[in-house]
Structure formats: C-alpha cells, structure tokens
Design an enzyme around this catalytic site. Sequence first.
Site, mmCIF file in Angstrom:
data_model
loop_
_atom_site.group_PDB
_atom_site.id
_atom_site.type_symbol
_atom_site.label_atom_id
_atom_site.label_comp_id
_atom_site.label_asym_id
_atom_site.label_seq_id
_atom_site.Cartn_x
_atom_site.Cartn_y
_atom_site.Cartn_z
ATOM 1 N N THR A 40 59.212 11.922 48.001
ATOM 2 C CA THR A 40 58.990 12.708 46.497
ATOM 3 C C THR A 40 58.713 11.839 45.340
ATOM 4 O O THR A 40 57.950 12.223 44.535
ATOM 5 C CB THR A 40 60.515 12.901 46.241
ATOM 6 O OG1 THR A 40 61.358 12.100 46.301
ATOM 7 C CG2 THR A 40 61.000 14.122 47.276
ATOM 8 N N ASP A 41 58.679 10.285 45.562
ATOM 9 C CA ASP A 41 58.482 9.656 44.395
ATOM 10 C C ASP A 41 57.177 9.731 43.832
ATOM 11 O O ASP A 41 56.779 9.827 42.660
ATOM 12 C CB ASP A 41 58.750 8.160 44.650
ATOM 13 C CG ASP A 41 60.147 7.940 44.989
ATOM 14 O OD1 ASP A 41 61.041 8.264 44.413
ATOM 15 O OD2 ASP A 41 60.512 6.700 45.562
ATOM 16 N N SER A 56 56.968 6.847 49.643
ATOM 17 C CA SER A 56 55.659 7.266 49.148
ATOM 18 C C SER A 56 55.255 6.441 47.916
ATOM 19 O O SER A 56 53.880 6.154 47.266
ATOM 20 C CB SER A 56 55.826 8.531 48.623
ATOM 21 O OG SER A 56 56.647 8.584 47.341
ATOM 22 N N SER A 57 56.091 5.290 47.530
ATOM 23 C CA SER A 57 55.889 4.201 46.488
ATOM 24 C C SER A 57 54.975 3.514 47.168
ATOM 25 O O SER A 57 54.135 2.617 46.345
ATOM 26 C CB SER A 57 57.087 3.449 46.214
ATOM 27 O OG SER A 57 58.091 4.296 45.985
HETATM 28 N N1 ASN Z 1 63.006 11.264 48.121
HETATM 29 C C1 ASN Z 1 62.011 10.502 48.666
HETATM 30 O O1 ASN Z 1 61.241 10.935 49.380
HETATM 31 C C2 ASN Z 1 61.907 9.117 47.816
HETATM 32 C C3 ASN Z 1 61.181 7.993 48.801
HETATM 33 N N2 ASN Z 1 61.412 6.664 48.096
HETATM 34 C C4 ASN Z 1 59.811 8.214 48.910
HETATM 35 O O2 ASN Z 1 59.131 8.570 47.886
HETATM 36 O O3 ASN Z 1 59.230 8.016 49.736
#
Ligand code: ASN
EC number: 3.5.1.1
Length: 667
Positions: free
Chosen positions: A191-192, A160-161
Amino acid sequence: MAEFSSNGPASRMSLGRALSQPSLNLIETNDVSPTGVQLHPRRRRKLSSCSSVENEPVASPFADESRVLVINTGGTIGMTLHDNVLAPKANALVRSLRKLPILHDELYAQQTSMYEYYGSENSLVLPKPTPHSGLQYHSLNKLNKRIIYTILEYSPLLDSSNMTTDDWGRLGKDIEKNYENYDGFVILHGTDTMAYTASALSFMCENLGKPIVLTGSQVPIYELRNDGRDNLLGALLIAGQFVIPEVCLYFFNKLYRGNRVTKVDAGSFNAFSSPNLAPLATAEVDISINWDTVWRANTTAKFQVSTELNRNVGLLRLFPGITSSTVRAFLQPPMQGVVLETYGSGNAPDNRPDLLAELKKATDAGVIIVNCTQCLRGTVSASYATGMVLMDAGLLAGGDMTPEAALSKLSYVLAKKELSLDAKKKMMAENLRGEMSANLDGAKLCLSDSRFIQVIAKSLSISCKEELEAIRNALTPPLACAAAKIGDIEALDALREMGSNLCLGDFDGRTPLHIAACEGHFKLVQYLLSHGASVHAKDRYGDTPLCNAVRFRHKDVVKLLRRTGAHFSREQMEEAGTELCSLAASGDIDGLEIWILAGADLTTLGYDGKTAVQVAEAAGRKEVVAFLVQLIGNKSMTVFGEFNEYDEYDDDENGESIEFSAIPTEI
Ligand SMILES: NC(=O)C[C@H](N)C(=O)O
C-alpha cells in the site's frame, strides 16, 4: 462470455452473499481425460484441439467464465513475520488461497478439468454465486460468471517501498504480453507506494480497454483477521465481471481511479482516499458501478504500453522559510520536471523575490514545474496574488491532480523524446486519463431530466430516484442500439449529451457498437469508438463487434476494429480454422479475405485437421490456392507467425490499408 458487456449503471451484485455462498451447482460430466480426470463436455472438445494445454494461457473460451491475471508484486498482503518484522514470503500465496473456499472452488476445478486446460500450478477459480445469492440484481445483467484466475508471482516479492520505475516497466510489459489472453488484471501491491504505481500505470497504458485493478492489504492474508481476502475478492470480481477500461485501485470496499488516490492512513483498513473524485464503484451489499464516472478512451488506437519513463523528476514541498539555495539545489540539472507542492489553492510567498527568481530561472531553462496543492482536497487556481506570481514564474497549473499523479505524468510525458518542450507542456495541461477535473461550465444535462423519461416515470407512478434510474437504464441502451441500426449519429449524440452511456448493452448484452458493426456503419463505428465504446464487449453469445463485422462482411469496419485492438479469442480462432476451410472449399475468396483481415490464422486447422490450402487443393480450387499461397508467400504477412505479427499486414506504415493485389489464377 455472455455478460462481458453488462456494464450499465444498474450493474450490481451482492458482495455479502457472494462471499458466503460458494456454488454447489455441479456440472454434469460424461468423459474422462487420459489422466483419468472427468472432463466437462465443452472443455473436452477444446482439449482435443489443444496441443499444449499446460503452458498456454488463453482467455476463457466459455461464455460463463472469465479470466483474470493476478500479478503478485509483494506488499503486506503476502507477508509473514520474520524476526518480529513483516517481510514478503515467496511461493506461499497460491497454496494458501487454494485452501480458502471463498477464493477457490476446488470441486469446480476438478469437475471441469480446468487444471488440464489452464495449468494446475497457479490457476484458481472463484466460487460461482448461486441464483439465490442475489447477484442477479437486474434483469438486464446477470453477473454470475466464473472467474478463473492465474497468479504470476514476481521474484523477489517486494515491500512497495522498494519499488522503482523499473518495476513499473516490468508490470507494463507483462500486462502488454498477456493482454489478449485475459479479460482483466489484478495487481497485488504494497500500500505504501500503490498510489504512485497506479498513477504511473494509468499513463503508461495507452488506449486501455480492459480493467487493471491494484489492491493489497494492511494485514497479511494469513492472519485470522485481515483485509486481504476481501480486497482480493472484490478486485477479482470487478476485474472479471466488468469492462472498466481504467487502471483502478480497490481497497476497503471501494474502487477508485488509480491516478486519483493517495494513501491517507497507515493504521486503518480504510487506507486510501480519492479526495477529488468519487469512487468508480462501491461494494456494499451490492457492487454498484458509477458508470458516469468511468473513463472512456476516445481514440481508435490499439492498446500499448509505453515503458519509457524519465527519472529526472521530483517533488518539492514548500514550507515557510524554505531557502532559495535549497530550491536552487533541487532544480539543478539533470532535473527536468518538478511538482511544486504549494499552499492552499496553489499559493507561494509573493514577498520572496529570491525564491521566485530561482523558479523562473529553472522554467526559462526548460524545466517543467507543475503547481499542485499541499491540501488533500481542492484545486489550484490563480485567485490570489500569491498564486499569480507562480504563473508569472512559468509554472503550469496542476488543477486538482494528486502529487503522485502529477509526478508520474511528468515522468511519462518527459520521456516522449519526439515531442518539443511546448508540446510536452501542452500535454501536461491536458486531461490524459481522467487525472484532473475539467472546468465544467454549467451542469451536465442528465437523461433523468429528459421529458421523455419523466413522462414514462409519471405514467408508471414512479417517484423514487432509484426507480427512475432503473427505467432510464432499461430504456437508453435499446434506444442507442436503435439509433446505431439506422446509422443516426445525431440521435446518439443527443442521447450522449443527455448523459447516457453509449457503451451499455441491451437485454442480450448487445451494444450500439455490435449493431453498427453488423450494419457496416463505418462512420458510426468511428463515432462510438471515439466516445468510449469497447471493442471487447461481448454479447450473451460471446460475440464481439469484430465477430459481427466479419459475419456481415464489412471489411472497412473489420480493419478499423482491428486497429483499435479488437481480436479473436482462442476459441474463435479455432473456429476460424473450420470457417476458412469451408470458404476455401466453396471458392469464396471474398469471405477468406475478410476472415484473414480479422486476424484468422491460415495455419489453423479445420475440424478435420486440414488447412484451408489443403482443402482448396483437394477441391480443385486453383484460384483459392493461388490466393492463399500468395498470402503465405508474402513475407510481410508472416502468416505462420504470431497473431500479433500477422495483424500488421493489412496496414502499411501510414496506417493506410493495403489491398490484396491481383490474384494469379495459376500457380
Ligand atoms: N500495507 C502495506 O502493504 C505496507 C507495506 N510496507 C508495503 O507497502 O509493501
């Protein structure tokens, strides 16, 4: 879907038991498909009338099933290790979910020929909780629908970054395209930046009537210990069972309003917090929905997605010693909107005229600057001199909005080209989707304070709060329905002011809107729609308020419901074919008119494979043929086109109704 509107404060289900007891209730089958697969009797009937069953997703026509579209954008939930770092893995999720009994019931899929109907590639079905699983917690609402879900996987899958506003636009478009075919939506997301996407979608989705639930995980679903399975299961249960018309985020047993969350922990399953608003639902032993908090639309407009976003926005965090040249550089054109993250309750140094001058220069030049606090919890106010100076510099108070919500709101509002700068500022100060708390002067009177309820509780010797609430929840929906029956807006107003939810259904899932639609109380329908009633609510027979208004021939109510986004399901559309034929055969032009206004398609065949025009011709109903041919011939009506194109015909550009013109008797 019998219990689609089972949305009382009392609606709960035992998640623990749902997880552990896949259903073994086998469905009797009595026929086989051409491919040799046994067909569920009802599905067999449907199949025979479907031309292309593989490719057309449709909302489930069965009262005990609901359909959820899962859009997989990426994130940790579907990642695997490559060279010792986590990265998304394409085309792996569906295969792996198929092997997980808590997330897929292969037996049901086979025995009901679900794959023939919905396509076998990406369709899965959750196990059904048995009557012993404790899901039927409340006699009013049995929450035991089968949730059939289809996974739409994006390519490439993204951490998601890497997501941008274009990805938000794509999500918005896909939801808009599939809106009528599903009962709810789940978005798998990293989640990011999930809080940013959830906030943005909440603004982009205008007049939302169905749940959109974002979720993901901290540990990939393929790992032995992970939070992905629980998060996905919870999100599916909520999106498929409840009409929560919001963009939400489900994580670690809690459902939050999407524009209220922020990621607070990179190393815990409990990754999100909604500091200024209690969760909309908690999934402990029971799933308990906090219906008083659920946001309700107050318009009679149709769902649409606004994918236009302004990218010239930014977040600037104050820190002691920040230089005015940094601030000046940040506020340079093309910057149009900035969220200034200030100290405490919205404070900035009042001994820094250089800094304040830069801010004032920018607001004078038309940059909208919103004041939000750096604190996790709390709101901005002008209680300090250091806060007042920012007001004087032309900043807008951001209340208790998260910086994520304020930023995406700016992006959404600034993209509205038709609005003046003042109108945009006004919009920024308004609570558009429950993203900020209103200033409540005085506590809300609650129905549990009502003497009526208290007297009943007393006479039943009830003392505990839960029992009192259960009585309230059992009593208020029928009271609201009774008021709707006689068109008593004042009574509904009183019930609402006492804190009751006018969207709740009675024992049969019939909401006040169903009743008002039957009775043709146009004003009351308007009132209910503007107080959050859902046009998608289904009673236990699968009927919506639109079906009711059609049956009792209330043309103006049908039009209003259609404008608000009401639509027939695929099954209702098919049944409409037969209904149109029988109306054509009996020469009932009035009846035909109302079905067509409601969205029935003249090209739909009746049970014996004929169109309404053919039936009218065969029955010698010249006036009906003329009427139908006139409709078909009218270009604007596009009767042979898509449902969505067709539904335009009853309104002209000003939203005024176009009446049917005089009908020639000869053709
Ligand atoms: N827990 C996650 O999903 C973190 C991951 N880097 C994202 O945001 O895609």
